[in-house]
Design a protein around this motif. Structure first.
Motif, mmCIF file in Angstrom:
data_model
loop_
_atom_site.group_PDB
_atom_site.id
_atom_site.type_symbol
_atom_site.label_atom_id
_atom_site.label_comp_id
_atom_site.label_asym_id
_atom_site.label_seq_id
_atom_site.Cartn_x
_atom_site.Cartn_y
_atom_site.Cartn_z
ATOM 1 N N SER A 172 36.631 -83.434 6.898
ATOM 2 C CA SER A 172 36.930 -83.304 7.917
ATOM 3 C C SER A 172 38.391 -82.601 8.717
ATOM 4 C CB SER A 172 36.972 -84.668 9.147
ATOM 5 O OG SER A 172 38.016 -84.778 8.633
ATOM 6 N N ASP A 175 38.025 -78.604 10.858
ATOM 7 C CA ASP A 175 37.647 -78.753 12.162
ATOM 8 C C ASP A 175 39.056 -78.891 13.428
ATOM 9 O OD1 ASP A 175 36.968 -79.387 15.080
ATOM 10 O OD2 ASP A 175 36.491 -80.863 15.621
ATOM 11 N N GLY A 178 39.657 -82.225 14.998
ATOM 12 C CA GLY A 178 40.307 -83.251 14.876
ATOM 13 C C GLY A 178 41.533 -83.835 14.452
ATOM 14 N N ASP A 180 43.359 -83.027 11.662
ATOM 15 C CA ASP A 180 44.522 -83.401 10.213
ATOM 16 C C ASP A 180 44.140 -82.552 9.235
ATOM 17 O OD1 ASP A 180 42.978 -86.430 10.595
ATOM 18 O OD2 ASP A 180 41.321 -86.087 9.358
ATOM 19 N N THR A 196 46.866 -84.751 18.838
ATOM 20 C CA THR A 196 45.287 -83.498 19.342
ATOM 21 C C THR A 196 45.821 -82.680 20.651
ATOM 22 O OG1 THR A 196 44.098 -84.768 20.122
ATOM 23 C CG2 THR A 196 43.982 -84.467 17.834
#
Length: 457
Positions: A172, A175, A178, A180, A196
């Motif tokens: 993930s 992206d 996201g 992370d 974010t």
């Protein structure tokens, strides 16, 4: 007769010195210390100590996982340091790693897996007012849980927060939205901001636990803990690949910083360490990035080389760099290596240093495998990680001494040059130049000699 007097005085001085510098003994073999350095164990029985720092009153603040933030009064010169009057500053067991403090020591920051908190702090009382504010939230992951904090000293109101991924290879993270495996920038005067919503400094960083700002030029650096159990084309290559990475992110106050918002590869690309063990390596060099795993079948090494930002230096795989601290001139970058679990032979478990040049960059090339120079490490790594220290956090005091925690043994060490001088002599304050311990010993010794003379007169 005079010789006898001096012999007695010297013996008494040695006794006074031993009494004034109590020694703690580790439960594992004593660490090996490189020539030119001294290290001393100064605290034990802490609860998994991680990040640490000094406030402007000289108090040592330590994050204890499962407990909160504790403070100590610090006394002594050279390596003869004693910690006393332990006090709980923040009683919150969710705090697990990150800690920062403003220049005036009035604002204290700490992190849990989910939140960055800001506390109103009183260094004189070693206490906080109220419960603190949640200034950044929305960061929870199930695997990589540290949230490193760095308050810029070069750019006003910029707090860097580093967040790892949700698993070993977190797909993930491809992206950017996201959140992370990223480092983001926040205004610490604001609260209730989702992670974010911060400005992306860098992404594609599996777990950049170590983050530092070079005081010489303001350049920001991160140390990335790379993935475990890596395969390529069906072959296991995890013993000596991928490398841990030292990444450069440019300067926060540079409006033309081309490294801002750059992707550093993860989870598609990884830095090479031992290219001879990588199938179809071709002309791949140490420090260059390569593609792995079946999910990346359409991603080639050329994509990793041309479309992702390469590390500035690489370190031995699984050595696990956790903290970074520059000296005051930006000439040396000190690194804690927490140590491996995913290798046959244990690696890391040390505090090492990377040399930097006048241009604000490491003196070693990106293809180097010897950029790290060990200072203190376990004398028997075969007993690791069970019976050895594992360095975690780093902190400077006003006398240029470097402190580090060992989380799995619940300890704190102090590191100095041989003879008791600070590693960073430029940091030494004028008031710290004279050794109070030395003066105490000398005054006692002089008094003893005087009394001895008087007895023989």
């Amino acid at each position: 007769m005079l010789n006898r007097i001096f012999v007695i005085a010297a013996a008494l001085e040695a006794v006074v010195l031993a009494q004034s510098c109590p020694s703690l003994t580790a439960s594992y073999p004593a660490p090996s210390v490189a020539s030119g350095y001294e290290a001393r164990l100064i605290a034990q029985d802490l609860e998994s100590p991680r990040g640490l720092l000094f406030d402007n009153k000289g108090n040592l603040l330590v994050v204890e996982r499962g407990k909160g933030i504790s403070s100590f009064n610090v006394k002594g010169d050279g390596s003869c340091v004693t910690l006393s009057n332990k006090k709980t500053v923040v009683g919150d067991g969710a705090l697990n790693h990150g800690i920062e403090i403003s220049t005036d020591s009035k604002s204290l920051y700490a992190s849990s897996v989910e939140t960055v908190f800001k506390y109103e702090y009183d260094a004189g009382k070693q206490s906080i007012k109220g419960q603190g504010k949640a200034i950044v939230n929305g960061m929870t992951t199930s695997d990589l849980v540290t949230r490193t904090l760095l308050l810029s000293s070069k750019s006003k109101n910029k707090l860097l927060v580093s967040r790892g991924g949700d698993e070993n290879i977190d797909l993930s993270a491809v992206d950017v939205n996201g959140g992370d495996s990223q480092i983001r920038i926040f205004d610490p005067t604001k609260d209730g901001v989702n992670f974010t919503s911060g400005t992306t400094l860098g992404w594609g960083l599996r777990n950049a636990v170590g983050v530092a700002e070079n005081p010489k030029d303001g350049g920001v650096w991160s140390a990335e803990n790379n993935a475990d159990n890596i395969e390529r084309d069906g072959f296991e290559i995890h013993e000596n690949n991928p490398a841990e990475e030292l990444n450069y992110h440019g300067k926060l106050d540079d409006a033309k910083n081309t490294l801002l918002n750059q992707n550093f590869g993860y989870p598609l690309c990884y830095g090479a360490w031992n290219t001879s063990e990588i199938p179809s390596a071709g002309a791949l060099q140490i420090g260059q990035q390569f593609a792995v795993a079946e999910e990346n079948a359409t991603k080639s090494d050329s994509f990793c080389r041309d479309d992702r930002q390469a590390p500035r230096l690489v370190f031995q795989p699984h050595s696990s760099p956790l903290d970074l601290k520059f000296d005051s001139k930006g000439e040396n970058l000190y690194v804690t290596l927490h140590g491996s679990w995913n290798t046959e032979d244990p690696v890391g478990y040390s505090v090492s240093v990377v040399k930097f040049g006048a241009d604000g960059q490491p003196t070693e090339p990106s293809t180097s495998t010897s950029a790290l120079s060990p200072i203190i490490g376990n004398s028997n790594t075969t007993a690791c990680p069970g019976s050895c220290f594992r360095p975690a956090g780093l902190a400077w005091d006003a006398k240029g001494r470097l402190y580090f925690t060992s989380d799995n043994t619940g300890e704190i060490y102090v590191l100095v040059k041989s003879g008791g001088k600070g590693l960073d002599e430029s940091r030494t304050s004028a008031t710290g130049a004279a050794s109070t311990v030395s003066y105490s010993i000398m005054s006692i010794a002089v008094s003893v000699v005087a009394c001895l003379f008087a007895s023989f007169m």
